[in-house]
Design a protein around this motif. Structure first.
Motif, PDB file in Angstrom:
ATOM      1  N   VAL A   1      40.483  26.731  42.091  1.00 17.03           N
ATOM      2  CA  VAL A   1      40.219  25.774  43.019  1.00 17.03           C
ATOM      3  C   VAL A   1      40.454  24.369  42.455  1.00 17.03           C
ATOM      4  O   VAL A   1      41.139  23.405  43.151  1.00 17.03           O
ATOM      5  CB  VAL A   1      39.174  26.059  44.174  1.00 17.03           C
ATOM      6  N   ASN A   2      39.543  24.205  41.723  1.00 18.45           N
ATOM      7  CA  ASN A   2      39.654  22.899  41.063  1.00 18.45           C
ATOM      8  C   ASN A   2      40.436  22.721  40.058  1.00 18.45           C
ATOM      9  O   ASN A   2      40.423  21.354  39.364  1.00 18.45           O
ATOM     10  CB  ASN A   2      38.019  22.881  40.238  1.00 18.45           C
ATOM     11  N   THR A   3      41.590  23.169  40.025  1.00 15.91           N
ATOM     12  CA  THR A   3      42.655  22.831  39.013  1.00 15.91           C
ATOM     13  C   THR A   3      43.355  21.448  39.850  1.00 15.91           C
ATOM     14  O   THR A   3      44.101  21.008  39.096  1.00 15.91           O
ATOM     15  CB  THR A   3      43.743  24.005  38.934  1.00 15.91           C
TER      16      THR A   3
ATOM     17  N   ASP B   1      50.078  22.293  36.220  1.00 14.79           N
ATOM     18  CA  ASP B   1      51.397  21.653  35.923  1.00 14.79           C
ATOM     19  C   ASP B   1      51.493  21.723  34.312  1.00 14.79           C
ATOM     20  O   ASP B   1      52.678  21.466  33.888  1.00 14.79           O
ATOM     21  CB  ASP B   1      51.772  20.202  36.075  1.00 14.79           C
ATOM     22  N   THR B   2      50.529  21.852  33.633  1.00 15.72           N
ATOM     23  CA  THR B   2      50.366  22.074  32.140  1.00 15.72           C
ATOM     24  C   THR B   2      50.463  23.322  31.758  1.00 15.72           C
ATOM     25  O   THR B   2      49.858  24.283  32.180  1.00 15.72           O
ATOM     26  CB  THR B   2      49.370  21.194  31.519  1.00 15.72           C
ATOM     27  N   PRO B   3      51.002  23.601  30.404  1.00 13.89           N
ATOM     28  CA  PRO B   3      51.181  24.838  29.703  1.00 13.89           C
ATOM     29  C   PRO B   3      49.546  25.500  29.459  1.00 13.89           C
ATOM     30  O   PRO B   3      49.436  26.547  29.792  1.00 13.89           O
ATOM     31  CB  PRO B   3      51.768  24.764  28.453  1.00 13.89           C
ATOM     32  N   ASP B   4      48.584  24.419  29.102  1.00 12.40           N
ATOM     33  CA  ASP B   4      47.270  24.846  28.813  1.00 12.40           C
ATOM     34  C   ASP B   4      46.597  25.146  30.135  1.00 12.40           C
ATOM     35  O   ASP B   4      45.729  26.356  30.176  1.00 12.40           O
ATOM     36  CB  ASP B   4      46.415  23.881  28.355  1.00 12.40           C
ATOM     37  N   GLY B   5      46.980  24.483  31.034  1.00 10.26           N
ATOM     38  CA  GLY B   5      46.213  24.885  32.602  1.00 10.26           C
ATOM     39  C   GLY B   5      46.833  26.291  33.145  1.00 10.26           C
ATOM     40  O   GLY B   5      45.834  27.145  33.434  1.00 10.26           O
ATOM     41  N   ARG B   6      47.941  26.454  33.000  1.00  9.48           N
ATOM     42  CA  ARG B   6      48.582  27.762  33.312  1.00  9.48           C
ATOM     43  C   ARG B   6      48.036  29.027  32.498  1.00  9.48           C
ATOM     44  O   ARG B   6      47.649  30.190  32.959  1.00  9.48           O
ATOM     45  CB  ARG B   6      50.168  27.863  33.405  1.00  9.48           C
ATOM     46  N   ALA B   7      47.969  28.637  31.101  1.00 12.40           N
ATOM     47  CA  ALA B   7      47.515  29.838  30.251  1.00 12.40           C
ATOM     48  C   ALA B   7      46.076  29.968  30.345  1.00 12.40           C
ATOM     49  O   ALA B   7      45.601  31.344  30.399  1.00 12.40           O
ATOM     50  CB  ALA B   7      47.677  29.268  28.897  1.00 12.40           C
ATOM     51  N   GLU B   8      45.234  29.047  30.966  1.00 12.03           N
ATOM     52  CA  GLU B   8      43.911  29.276  31.459  1.00 12.03           C
ATOM     53  C   GLU B   8      43.635  30.558  32.313  1.00 12.03           C
ATOM     54  O   GLU B   8      42.674  31.516  32.511  1.00 12.03           O
ATOM     55  CB  GLU B   8      42.996  28.228  31.808  1.00 12.03           C
TER      56      GLU B   8
ATOM     57  N   GLY C   1      55.544  32.436  38.269  1.00 10.29           N
ATOM     58  CA  GLY C   1      54.572  33.194  39.300  1.00 10.29           C
ATOM     59  C   GLY C   1      53.607  31.815  40.010  1.00 10.29           C
ATOM     60  O   GLY C   1      52.622  31.972  40.463  1.00 10.29           O
ATOM     61  N   LEU C   2      54.112  30.697  39.489  1.00  7.69           N
ATOM     62  CA  LEU C   2      53.253  29.429  39.870  1.00  7.69           C
ATOM     63  C   LEU C   2      52.928  29.416  41.286  1.00  7.69           C
ATOM     64  O   LEU C   2      52.023  28.754  41.862  1.00  7.69           O
ATOM     65  CB  LEU C   2      53.783  28.185  39.277  1.00  7.69           C
ATOM     66  N   ALA C   3      53.952  29.399  42.054  1.00  9.49           N
ATOM     67  CA  ALA C   3      53.904  29.563  43.553  1.00  9.49           C
ATOM     68  C   ALA C   3      53.111  30.300  44.160  1.00  9.49           C
ATOM     69  O   ALA C   3      52.002  30.064  44.914  1.00  9.49           O
ATOM     70  CB  ALA C   3      55.318  29.622  44.163  1.00  9.49           C
ATOM     71  N   ASP C   4      52.794  31.587  43.581  1.00 11.07           N
ATOM     72  CA  ASP C   4      51.744  32.502  43.892  1.00 11.07           C
ATOM     73  C   ASP C   4      50.388  32.112  43.732  1.00 11.07           C
ATOM     74  O   ASP C   4      49.609  32.197  44.345  1.00 11.07           O
ATOM     75  CB  ASP C   4      52.048  33.965  43.411  1.00 11.07           C
ATOM     76  N   VAL C   5      50.283  31.673  42.490  1.00  5.67           N
ATOM     77  CA  VAL C   5      48.903  31.062  41.942  1.00  5.67           C
ATOM     78  C   VAL C   5      48.435  29.833  42.931  1.00  5.67           C
ATOM     79  O   VAL C   5      47.228  29.892  43.284  1.00  5.67           O
ATOM     80  CB  VAL C   5      49.059  30.761  40.441  1.00  5.67           C
ATOM     81  N   ARG C   6      49.167  29.073  43.118  1.00  2.00           N
ATOM     82  CA  ARG C   6      48.916  27.810  43.932  1.00  2.00           C
ATOM     83  C   ARG C   6      48.574  28.360  45.486  1.00  2.00           C
ATOM     84  O   ARG C   6      47.877  27.942  46.127  1.00  2.00           O
ATOM     85  CB  ARG C   6      50.381  26.692  43.983  1.00  2.00           C
ATOM     86  N   ALA C   7      49.271  29.380  45.844  1.00  2.00           N
ATOM     87  CA  ALA C   7      48.990  29.716  47.160  1.00  2.00           C
ATOM     88  C   ALA C   7      47.680  30.520  47.241  1.00  2.00           C
ATOM     89  O   ALA C   7      46.864  30.341  48.342  1.00  2.00           O
ATOM     90  CB  ALA C   7      50.200  30.862  47.751  1.00  2.00           C
ATOM     91  N   LEU C   8      47.458  31.273  46.331  1.00  2.00           N
ATOM     92  CA  LEU C   8      46.106  31.743  46.090  1.00  2.00           C
ATOM     93  C   LEU C   8      44.992  30.775  45.937  1.00  2.00           C
ATOM     94  O   LEU C   8      43.996  30.759  46.727  1.00  2.00           O
ATOM     95  CB  LEU C   8      45.957  32.873  44.875  1.00  2.00           C
ATOM     96  N   ARG C   9      45.292  29.457  45.439  1.00  3.24           N
ATOM     97  CA  ARG C   9      44.256  28.460  45.086  1.00  3.24           C
ATOM     98  C   ARG C   9      44.063  27.956  46.647  1.00  3.24           C
ATOM     99  O   ARG C   9      43.062  27.741  46.815  1.00  3.24           O
ATOM    100  CB  ARG C   9      45.001  27.455  44.054  1.00  3.24           C
TER     101      ARG C   9
END
Length: 166
Positions: free
Chosen positions: A18-20, A31-38, A45-53
């Motif tokens: 939530v706090n990303t 938006d960063t590779p490190d943030g996505r890797a975490e 799959g970023l749109a799905d991760v953002r919807a979940l967030r």
């Protein structure tokens, strides 16, 4: 945003996801590779991760008694597609729900929610009431009535706004 300790157990994952997004600055760690890797997220799959967030943020707001910040896909609908397995410890016979695929973020979130429900801590994961914050935090107050992610930042801002309005 917060000066609080991270949420316990699996809720730390939910809180971190939530706090990303920092609503005040607009900065998104996804938006960063490190943030996505975490979170094991890919560009595809970023749109799905953002919807979940954002569904998780809406639930955290509900836990604090606030309306959703915007229209979101219901969290239950997103987690319904997240397979879990019953993991039984052969040494002591204890059991817990675990993600069927440890790399699948929705399954990891579903397992964290199941763990928190069992522990009775799910409703303590809340989002700050200030509209330009909505930072997730674990409410450790004795009565469970926390309203802000940080009393020294958001709590002080809210109290000052009320004072000035008088």
């Amino acid at each position: 945003m917060t000066d609080r300790a991270p949420a316990p157990g699996g809720l730390a994952l939910v809180e971190a996801l939530v706090n990303t997004l920092d609503l005040e600055s607009g900065e998104d760690r996804l938006d960063t590779p490190d943030g996505r890797a975490e979170f094991g997220a890919t560009e595809a799959g970023l749109a799905d991760v953002r919807a979940l967030r954002e569904s998780l943020r809406a639930v955290c707001l509900a836990h604090a008694g606030h309306p959703p910040h915007r229209e979101v896909t219901p969290l239950g609908a997103l987690l319904a597609r997240a397979p879990l397995l019953v993991a039984v410890d052969q040494r002591d016979g204890s059991a817990a729900l675990a993600p069927a695929d440890a790399g699948d973020l929705p399954s990891r979130v579903a397992a964290a929610v199941a763990e928190a429900l069992t522990a009775g801590t799910w409703l303590r994961l809340k989002a700050c009431e200030l509209p330009d914050c909505h930072w997730a935090y674990f409410d450790r107050s004795p009565a469970g009535k926390g309203r802000w992610c940080s009393m020294s930042v958001c709590g002080a801002r809210a109290k000052m706004r009320r004072y000035r309005a008088k």
